[in-house]
Design a protein around this motif. Structure first.
Motif, mmCIF file in Angstrom:
data_model
loop_
_atom_site.group_PDB
_atom_site.id
_atom_site.type_symbol
_atom_site.label_atom_id
_atom_site.label_comp_id
_atom_site.label_asym_id
_atom_site.label_seq_id
_atom_site.Cartn_x
_atom_site.Cartn_y
_atom_site.Cartn_z
ATOM 1 N N PRO A 89 -34.879 -8.861 23.801
ATOM 2 C CA PRO A 89 -34.833 -10.109 23.040
ATOM 3 C C PRO A 89 -35.890 -10.066 21.933
ATOM 4 C CG PRO A 89 -34.770 -10.549 25.397
ATOM 5 C CD PRO A 89 -35.069 -9.090 25.254
ATOM 6 N N GLU A 90 -35.619 -10.714 20.808
ATOM 7 C CA GLU A 90 -36.513 -10.617 19.650
ATOM 8 C C GLU A 90 -37.948 -11.002 20.002
ATOM 9 O OE1 GLU A 90 -38.700 -11.936 16.097
ATOM 10 O OE2 GLU A 90 -38.067 -13.160 17.810
ATOM 11 N N ARG A 91 -38.099 -12.054 20.760
ATOM 12 C CA ARG A 91 -39.439 -12.515 21.109
ATOM 13 C C ARG A 91 -40.173 -11.452 21.921
ATOM 14 N NH1 ARG A 91 -42.127 -14.959 25.235
ATOM 15 N NH2 ARG A 91 -43.713 -16.531 24.695
ATOM 16 N N HIS A 104 -42.673 -16.684 0.372
ATOM 17 C CA HIS A 104 -41.734 -16.981 1.462
ATOM 18 C C HIS A 104 -42.201 -16.438 2.806
ATOM 19 C CE1 HIS A 104 -40.914 -13.039 -0.175
ATOM 20 N NE2 HIS A 104 -40.142 -12.736 0.847
ATOM 21 N N ILE A 105 -43.324 -15.759 2.833
ATOM 22 C CA ILE A 105 -43.864 -15.199 4.083
ATOM 23 C C ILE A 105 -44.857 -16.193 4.680
ATOM 24 C CG2 ILE A 105 -45.047 -13.261 5.152
ATOM 25 C CD1 ILE A 105 -42.341 -12.554 3.893
ATOM 26 N N ASP A 126 -42.081 -1.362 3.797
ATOM 27 C CA ASP A 126 -40.622 -1.238 3.700
ATOM 28 C C ASP A 126 -39.876 -2.454 4.247
ATOM 29 O OD1 ASP A 126 -40.684 1.382 2.560
ATOM 30 O OD2 ASP A 126 -41.261 2.144 4.529
ATOM 31 N N TRP A 127 -40.402 -3.054 5.321
ATOM 32 C CA TRP A 127 -39.749 -4.223 5.924
ATOM 33 C C TRP A 127 -40.806 -5.212 6.394
ATOM 34 C CZ3 TRP A 127 -34.639 -4.498 5.265
ATOM 35 C CH2 TRP A 127 -33.937 -3.300 5.075
ATOM 36 N N ILE A 128 -40.493 -6.493 6.260
ATOM 37 C CA ILE A 128 -41.370 -7.545 6.783
ATOM 38 C C ILE A 128 -40.564 -8.344 7.808
ATOM 39 C CG2 ILE A 128 -42.750 -9.576 6.253
ATOM 40 C CD1 ILE A 128 -43.197 -8.473 3.464
ATOM 41 N N TRP A 129 -41.012 -8.238 9.047
ATOM 42 C CA TRP A 129 -40.339 -8.898 10.179
ATOM 43 C C TRP A 129 -41.148 -10.147 10.521
ATOM 44 C CZ3 TRP A 129 -40.373 -5.876 15.500
ATOM 45 C CH2 TRP A 129 -39.933 -6.724 16.529
ATOM 46 N N VAL A 130 -40.550 -11.301 10.327
ATOM 47 C CA VAL A 130 -41.235 -12.566 10.596
ATOM 48 C C VAL A 130 -40.807 -13.088 11.958
ATOM 49 C CG1 VAL A 130 -41.616 -14.932 9.825
ATOM 50 C CG2 VAL A 130 -41.378 -13.100 8.137
ATOM 51 N N SER A 131 -41.717 -13.035 12.887
ATOM 52 C CA SER A 131 -41.477 -13.546 14.235
ATOM 53 C C SER A 131 -42.307 -14.805 14.442
ATOM 54 C CB SER A 131 -41.867 -12.484 15.267
ATOM 55 O OG SER A 131 -41.707 -12.970 16.579
ATOM 56 N N ASP A 187 -31.826 -10.228 18.046
ATOM 57 C CA ASP A 187 -31.178 -11.531 17.970
ATOM 58 C C ASP A 187 -32.009 -12.528 17.167
ATOM 59 O OD1 ASP A 187 -32.891 -11.100 20.366
ATOM 60 O OD2 ASP A 187 -32.578 -13.259 20.657
ATOM 61 N N GLY A 188 -31.400 -13.108 16.138
ATOM 62 C CA GLY A 188 -32.072 -14.124 15.343
ATOM 63 C C GLY A 188 -33.250 -13.641 14.525
ATOM 64 N N VAL A 189 -33.337 -12.331 14.284
ATOM 65 C CA VAL A 189 -34.491 -11.791 13.562
ATOM 66 C C VAL A 189 -34.505 -12.289 12.120
ATOM 67 C CG1 VAL A 189 -33.348 -9.686 12.738
ATOM 68 C CG2 VAL A 189 -35.824 -9.689 13.139
ATOM 69 N N VAL A 190 -35.717 -12.541 11.620
ATOM 70 C CA VAL A 190 -35.921 -12.855 10.205
ATOM 71 C C VAL A 190 -36.560 -11.618 9.580
ATOM 72 C CG1 VAL A 190 -37.067 -14.353 8.538
ATOM 73 C CG2 VAL A 190 -36.197 -15.306 10.697
#
Length: 439
Positions: free
Chosen positions: A380-382, A330-331, A269-274, A251-254
């Motif tokens: 939940p994302e967090r 942008h990171i 491959d992927w950058i997950w910004v939490s 939910d709401g992942v960037v």
């Protein structure tokens, strides 16, 4: 086996006994097996030991886990993931022509193998083709799977003793194991679990292998044998896209895809910004070799080659972010960076002090299989981000990721798996229950 018998045979023990019977038996050994004899064989197997002086925890535990754990995993995720990973195709992407290998599409083969599994389970392990003509079976063709698909799957999964021995011989020519590791050597029944004994009929010595014959490693090696490196490359691309689809469920992942920061040079491959961290996700579709799964001499090297390369990529990307490379403007730079290595198959000891490979890196990282990831994204994302952070350590020893989920968390809905399962919607409730009922 007598239904009243209270023995519970471990499925991996039955598989090993069946393999030895196929490979070592002869026409002079024809005494019927009963519970007493089977109990003795299981006891001999369980009491056998090939522990060598100075053997590491990794070389001792790895073969046991690869021998036993696959039989304890829910078939639901394995079947659904087979479609989601190897059949599902985004618009504009090429599909895998599984009919070239299986004679039918992959979904159809999986569904037909499920019918065959239910069949042999309810017939004491025997597969009698004559039942296809019986009146009460005709309804199956309309409700579950067409007769042609069931026959095609049965043909592909059936082999006589000489053919099974040839398959083992060919496997040994490609990569043989030392005799001390024979217990974990290639079992041809995993690919062809229906044994044609001629006048004695066709039998499934280990019925669980029937429903798993078109899943996981069996499909990987079928595809590799047919298409070679292009298939391996395609699987790598599909694994990367699958990881992105799963992470997008949070939910709401960037989430950002890989970044080309220089010509032919790409990030993870992927950058997950939490909010709590920037999580660098590197995907690996590689599988442990048979020798590594057996705890052989190659184990540490294989783990280092696969997981070590992923850690290097994570460190490299983190270095670019911290160096303010323009491709990563942008990171965010105001929070910790951790890594997550995802693997197409289970690396059971990865992330534990017993892995046999010091998965060290400048950036703390955790390792998770696709199965682990499917559970992770139900949080939940967090919470999911904090779980990754908690398991990410510089030396890779953050604890086994898959052991972090409670029973309730394992039962959370996963829309990708649910949609994939819908492609097997001709399966009845009875069929679904049978998928994991065999012991």
């Amino acid at each position: 086996m007598d239904a009243a018998d209270d023995h519970k045979w471990f499925p991996w023990a039955i598989s090993a006994i069946a393999k030895e019977s196929v490979l070592r038996g002869n026409e002079y050994r024809h005494a019927e097996i009963d519970n007493r004899r089977l109990s003795k064989l299981v006891h001999l197997l369980n009491s056998s030991s090939d522990v060598s002086p100075g053997q590491s925890a990794a070389s001792l535990l790895t073969p046991i886990m690869y021998e036993q754990f696959p039989y304890q995993e829910s078939a639901y995720e394995e079947m659904a993931r087979t479609h989601a990973l190897l059949v599902y195709t985004e618009p504009g992407e090429s599909s895998i022509p599984w009919d070239e290998v299986l004679g039918v599409g992959l979904d159809e083969a999986v569904r037909a193998s499920h019918v065959l599994h239910a069949w042999v389970v309810n017939n004491a392990g025997r597969f009698d083709p004559r039942i296809l003509d019986m009146p009460h079976f005709q309804e199956i063709y309309h409700k579950v799977a067409p007769r042609a698909e069931i026959e095609a799957a049965a043909k592909l999964l059936t082999a006589d003793i000489p053919s099974l021995r040839d398959a083992r011989r060919e496997a040994d020519e490609r990569a043989s194991l030392p005799s001390r590791l024979e217990r974990y050597a290639y079992n041809p029944l995993k690919s062809q679990p229906l044994v044609d004994l001629g006048r004695e009929g066709i039998w499934a010595p280990q019925t669980m292998l029937v429903s798993r014959a078109f899943l996981g490693a069996n499909l990987y090696y079928r595809g590799l044998a047919r298409w070679g490196k292009p298939f391996a490359d395609e699987l790598g691309d599909r694994t990367q896209r699958y990881v992105g689809r799963q992470l997008s469920l949070l939910d709401g992942v960037v989430l950002y895809p890989e970044i080309e920061y220089s010509k032919s040079q790409r990030s993870v491959d992927w950058i997950w910004v939490s909010d709590a961290a920037v999580i660098l996700v590197e995907c690996k579709a590689a599988r442990l070799s048979l020798d590594a799964q057996a705890g052989g001499d190659s184990l540490a090297g294989v783990m280092g080659r696969y997981l070590g390369a992923a850690r290097d990529q994570i460190d490299r990307t983190a270095g670019l972010i911290r160096a303010d490379h323009s491709a990563f403007d942008h990171i965010p730079k105001d929070r910790p960076i951790v890594g997550l290595v995802t693997t197409a198959e289970q690396f059971y000891l990865a992330g534990t002090p017993f892995s046999g490979f010091q998965s060290s890196g400048a950036i703390p990282a955790a390792t998770a299989s696709l199965r682990d990831l499917e559970f992770l994204v139900g949080l939940p994302e967090r919470d999911a981000a904090h779980l990754v952070i908690d398991h990410a350590h510089p030396n890779g020893e953050g604890g086994r990721f898959g052991g972090a989920f409670s029973d309730s968390e394992r039962k959370r809905r996963n829309p990708i798996l649910e949609e994939a399962w819908s492609h097997f919607d001709l399966l009845t409730d009875m069929d679904q229950e049978t998928a994991d009922s065999d012991k």
